[in-house]
Motif scaffolding. Structure first.
Motif, mmCIF file in Angstrom:
data_model
loop_
_atom_site.group_PDB
_atom_site.id
_atom_site.type_symbol
_atom_site.label_atom_id
_atom_site.label_comp_id
_atom_site.label_asym_id
_atom_site.label_seq_id
_atom_site.Cartn_x
_atom_site.Cartn_y
_atom_site.Cartn_z
ATOM 1 N N THR A 145 -4.363 2.842 -2.175
ATOM 2 C CA THR A 145 -3.727 2.703 -3.490
ATOM 3 C C THR A 145 -2.518 1.786 -3.337
ATOM 4 O OG1 THR A 145 -4.356 4.989 -3.965
ATOM 5 C CG2 THR A 145 -2.753 3.974 -5.442
ATOM 6 N N LEU A 146 -2.454 0.768 -4.192
ATOM 7 C CA LEU A 146 -1.327 -0.171 -4.134
ATOM 8 C C LEU A 146 -0.219 0.293 -5.076
ATOM 9 C CD1 LEU A 146 -3.183 -3.626 -3.998
ATOM 10 C CD2 LEU A 146 -2.863 -1.904 -2.219
ATOM 11 N N ASP A 147 0.982 -0.275 -4.895
ATOM 12 C CA ASP A 147 2.145 0.253 -5.614
ATOM 13 C C ASP A 147 2.135 -0.068 -7.110
ATOM 14 O OD1 ASP A 147 2.719 -2.444 -5.435
ATOM 15 O OD2 ASP A 147 4.562 -2.199 -4.279
ATOM 16 N N ASP A 148 1.176 -0.892 -7.576
ATOM 17 C CA ASP A 148 1.061 -1.110 -9.026
ATOM 18 C C ASP A 148 -0.154 -0.363 -9.593
ATOM 19 O OD1 ASP A 148 -0.993 -2.553 -7.919
ATOM 20 O OD2 ASP A 148 -0.672 -4.354 -9.109
ATOM 21 N N GLY A 149 -0.762 0.521 -8.783
ATOM 22 C CA GLY A 149 -1.904 1.299 -9.256
ATOM 23 C C GLY A 149 -3.244 0.639 -8.983
ATOM 24 N N ALA A 175 1.103 -4.365 8.325
ATOM 25 C CA ALA A 175 -0.360 -4.245 8.488
ATOM 26 C C ALA A 175 -0.692 -3.139 9.483
ATOM 27 C CB ALA A 175 -0.945 -5.578 8.933
ATOM 28 N N LEU A 176 0.085 -3.061 10.581
ATOM 29 C CA LEU A 176 -0.179 -2.012 11.571
ATOM 30 C C LEU A 176 0.118 -0.633 10.989
ATOM 31 C CD1 LEU A 176 -0.995 -1.414 14.575
ATOM 32 C CD2 LEU A 176 1.437 -1.045 14.947
ATOM 33 N N ARG A 177 1.154 -0.509 10.158
ATOM 34 C CA ARG A 177 1.458 0.806 9.560
ATOM 35 C C ARG A 177 0.277 1.284 8.697
ATOM 36 N NH1 ARG A 177 5.784 0.627 5.960
ATOM 37 N NH2 ARG A 177 6.052 2.887 6.109
ATOM 38 N N ILE A 178 -0.368 0.338 8.005
ATOM 39 C CA ILE A 178 -1.539 0.729 7.199
ATOM 40 C C ILE A 178 -2.661 1.204 8.131
ATOM 41 C CG2 ILE A 178 -3.248 -0.046 5.512
ATOM 42 C CD1 ILE A 178 -1.131 -2.187 4.625
ATOM 43 N N ARG A 218 -8.503 10.952 11.445
ATOM 44 C CA ARG A 218 -8.460 12.075 12.409
ATOM 45 C C ARG A 218 -8.233 13.409 11.712
ATOM 46 N NH1 ARG A 218 -5.045 8.848 15.287
ATOM 47 N NH2 ARG A 218 -3.294 10.086 14.527
ATOM 48 N N GLU A 219 -7.329 13.392 10.707
ATOM 49 C CA GLU A 219 -6.881 14.661 10.102
ATOM 50 C C GLU A 219 -7.606 14.982 8.794
ATOM 51 O OE1 GLU A 219 -2.591 14.191 9.939
ATOM 52 O OE2 GLU A 219 -2.613 13.408 12.003
ATOM 53 N N HIS A 220 -8.495 14.085 8.367
ATOM 54 C CA HIS A 220 -9.275 14.287 7.135
ATOM 55 C C HIS A 220 -8.368 14.608 5.951
ATOM 56 C CE1 HIS A 220 -12.979 14.074 9.345
ATOM 57 N NE2 HIS A 220 -12.493 14.946 10.204
ATOM 58 N N ARG A 221 -7.369 13.732 5.725
ATOM 59 C CA ARG A 221 -6.466 13.962 4.588
ATOM 60 C C ARG A 221 -5.908 12.614 4.134
ATOM 61 N NH1 ARG A 221 -0.881 13.569 5.828
ATOM 62 N NH2 ARG A 221 -0.532 13.268 8.050
ATOM 63 N N PRO A 222 -5.473 12.524 2.868
ATOM 64 C CA PRO A 222 -4.781 11.300 2.448
ATOM 65 C C PRO A 222 -3.440 11.194 3.180
ATOM 66 C CG PRO A 222 -5.366 12.710 0.564
ATOM 67 C CD PRO A 222 -5.585 13.515 1.794
ATOM 68 N N VAL A 223 -3.045 9.973 3.524
ATOM 69 C CA VAL A 223 -1.772 9.764 4.235
ATOM 70 C C VAL A 223 -0.922 8.777 3.442
ATOM 71 C CG1 VAL A 223 -0.717 8.840 6.344
ATOM 72 C CG2 VAL A 223 -2.756 10.284 6.499
ATOM 73 N N ARG A 224 0.332 9.164 3.190
ATOM 74 C CA ARG A 224 1.259 8.254 2.509
ATOM 75 C C ARG A 224 1.841 7.286 3.527
ATOM 76 N NH1 ARG A 224 5.615 10.532 1.280
ATOM 77 N NH2 ARG A 224 5.154 12.438 2.412
ATOM 78 N N LEU A 225 2.018 6.020 3.153
ATOM 79 C CA LEU A 225 2.598 5.040 4.069
ATOM 80 C C LEU A 225 3.996 5.458 4.495
ATOM 81 C CD1 LEU A 225 2.035 2.123 5.308
ATOM 82 C CD2 LEU A 225 0.237 3.235 4.014
ATOM 83 N N ALA A 226 4.696 6.150 3.606
ATOM 84 C CA ALA A 226 6.067 6.578 3.916
ATOM 85 C C ALA A 226 6.109 7.510 5.134
ATOM 86 C CB ALA A 226 6.677 7.275 2.697
ATOM 87 N N VAL A 284 0.865 -1.191 0.000
ATOM 88 C CA VAL A 284 0.000 0.000 0.000
ATOM 89 C C VAL A 284 0.897 1.235 0.000
ATOM 90 C CG1 VAL A 284 -1.654 1.302 1.411
ATOM 91 C CG2 VAL A 284 -1.870 -1.184 1.198
ATOM 92 N N VAL A 285 0.594 2.199 -0.868
ATOM 93 C CA VAL A 285 1.421 3.425 -0.874
ATOM 94 C C VAL A 285 0.697 4.609 -0.230
ATOM 95 C CG1 VAL A 285 2.973 2.850 -2.754
ATOM 96 C CG2 VAL A 285 0.793 3.940 -3.284
ATOM 97 N N ASP A 286 -0.630 4.684 -0.360
ATOM 98 C CA ASP A 286 -1.328 5.731 0.391
ATOM 99 C C ASP A 286 -2.764 5.328 0.705
ATOM 100 O OD1 ASP A 286 -2.982 6.534 -1.848
ATOM 101 O OD2 ASP A 286 -1.311 7.715 -2.597
ATOM 102 N N VAL A 287 -3.346 6.035 1.695
ATOM 103 C CA VAL A 287 -4.694 5.696 2.158
ATOM 104 C C VAL A 287 -5.487 6.973 2.381
ATOM 105 C CG1 VAL A 287 -3.735 3.733 3.431
ATOM 106 C CG2 VAL A 287 -4.328 5.790 4.671
ATOM 107 N N TYR A 288 -6.794 6.854 2.226
ATOM 108 C CA TYR A 288 -7.706 7.890 2.718
ATOM 109 C C TYR A 288 -8.794 7.143 3.482
ATOM 110 C CZ TYR A 288 -10.792 11.762 3.323
ATOM 111 O OH TYR A 288 -11.574 12.719 3.915
#
Ligand SMILES: NC(=O)c1ccc[n+]([C@@H]2O[C@H](COP(=O)([O-])OP(=O)(O)OC[C@H]3O[C@@H](n4cnc5c(N)ncnc54)[C@H](O)[C@@H]3O)[C@@H](O)[C@H]2O)c1
Length: 340
Positions: free
Chosen positions: A214-218, A309-312, A321-329, A185-189
């Motif tokens: 969103t996964l790293d292959d799109g 899994a916990l990082r996701i 909480r912050e109402h924004r997309p978050v990158r896994l990085a 997973v590269v980012d989440v909302y």
């Protein structure tokens, strides 16, 4: 071999049952902060109860199974690692990222085994889906829809101990999403709702949650969960590719009614909870642990897998909480250096 089981509640009872019947396991030592609970189970299985956790580490066991409430996992994992003992631990490693990273650092420093209890990796449906992806049968995967719906909420006193819907429940969907697709997973909302019963608001948790990943292959994935699904316990994953689509969890017990005149009839006996839906998988993951202990197979789900899994889940909590997309990085995967 002799195995210590710490925590003899719902899931500890299931795992102790499996191990007690296993031909490679000579005996069990069971313990719980509620000694009567451990004694009762030990009596029922013909095993030994220990008065406390200390005895697990002094009476001489070959491995430890940790099935306590989540808050105690990290400290017990660390203690077992320092004693050189292999561990099977229920998910998650800890309720927070620092606790998880420290426990992992202890395991990695000791070079011991830590197998995590993500039992969906042993479920026939998810295994079939993984094979369908890997074989190329689906073609290029574009969409995954994962969901976990509990029939009824847990007891109110348990909710604050659980870590919340994303860390406690959706973490299974996040783990198996990585395992089935082989992607990161590269980012989440994410968002959540505490509408409905007041117990979720009172616990600072949400009763229903949703994440777009969103996964790293799109590939795009959604994962949703609720604590209140009156029709039954519903766990599914649909994987849609350019050539074919498969679904996990659609069988004659799926709690789902079609509104189409020609649709399938509703289930006679819908699934009611995880213990019956995943019974064979819980047994298989413990049998796998015994094989790991005997050096017959590699660890099927180590601590680094559980960390991902916990990082996701952490990214979803931050997003909610912050109402924004978050990158896994943004979510650390190593203990952060201290500059004090
Ligand atoms: N893999 C799954 O599908 C799944 C399903 C349910 C629970 N779990 C996980 O299993 C763990 C236990 O959940 P449960 O539903 O069995 O809970 P539970 O409350 O039924 O049982 C937990 C037991 O641990 C004992 N305990 C708590 N702290 C302890 C400590 N420090 N030392 C010894 N005993 C202690 C409690 O007295 C209780 O008997 C949780 O981490 C949960 O996330 C996983």
């Amino acid at each position: 071999m002799r195995i210590g089981v710490i925590g003899t509640g719902r899931i500890g009872t299931i795992h102790a049952n499996t191990l007690s019947r296993h031909r490679e396991v000579g005996s069990l030592i069971l313990t719980d902060v509620d000694p009567a609970r451990a004694q009762e189970l030990a009596h029922r299985l013909g095993e030994t109860a220990a008065p406390g956790v200390d005895e697990i580490f002094t009476w001489g066991v070959d491995a430890v199974v940790i099935t306590t409430a989540t808050a105690a996992h990290a400290e017990l994992i660390g203690r077992a690692a320092r004693s050189g003992l292999p561990v099977f631990c229920e998910k998650p490693i800890a309720l927070d990222l620092p606790g998880t990273l420290h426990a992992l650092a202890e395991v990695e420093a000791a070079g011991t085994v830590l197998q995590m209890g993500f039992q969906r990796r042993f479920d026939a449906g998810y295994t079939g889906a993984r094979e369908a992806v890997r074989s190329g049968r689906l073609g290029r995967l574009h969409t995954v829809r994962a969901l976990t719906c509990d029939q009824a909420p847990p007891p109110p006193e348990w909710l604050p101990l659980s870590g919340g819907l994303f860390r406690d429940t959706l973490i299974h969907d996040f783990d198996v999403l990585r395992w089935v697709t082989g992607r990161e997973v590269v980012d989440v909302y994410a968002t959540g709702s505490d509408a409905g019963a007041a117990l979720f608001r009172e616990a600072g948790d949400v009763g229903t949650g949703a994440a777009l990943l969103t996964l790293d292959d799109g590939t795009l994935a959604t994962a949703t969960a609720t604590r209140f699904n009156g029709a039954g316990y519903d766990v599914r994953m649909e994987l849609a590719g350019e050539r074919d689509t498969v679904v996990v969890g659609l069988d004659d017990r799926t709690p789902l009614a079609s509104t189409e005149p020609t649709g399938p009839p509703p289930a006679d006996k819908p699934w009611t909870g995880f213990l019956e839906r995943f019974g064979p998988a819980y047994e298989a993951e413990l049998c796998a642990f015994v094989e790991v202990l005997r050096g017959e197979r590699p660890n099927p789900c180590d601590g680094r897998e559980a960390l991902q899994a916990l990082r996701i889940a952490e990214a979803c909590e931050a997003s909610r909480r912050e109402h924004r997309p978050v990158r896994l990085a943004e979510i650390p995967d190593r203990v952060q250096p201290s500059f004090d």
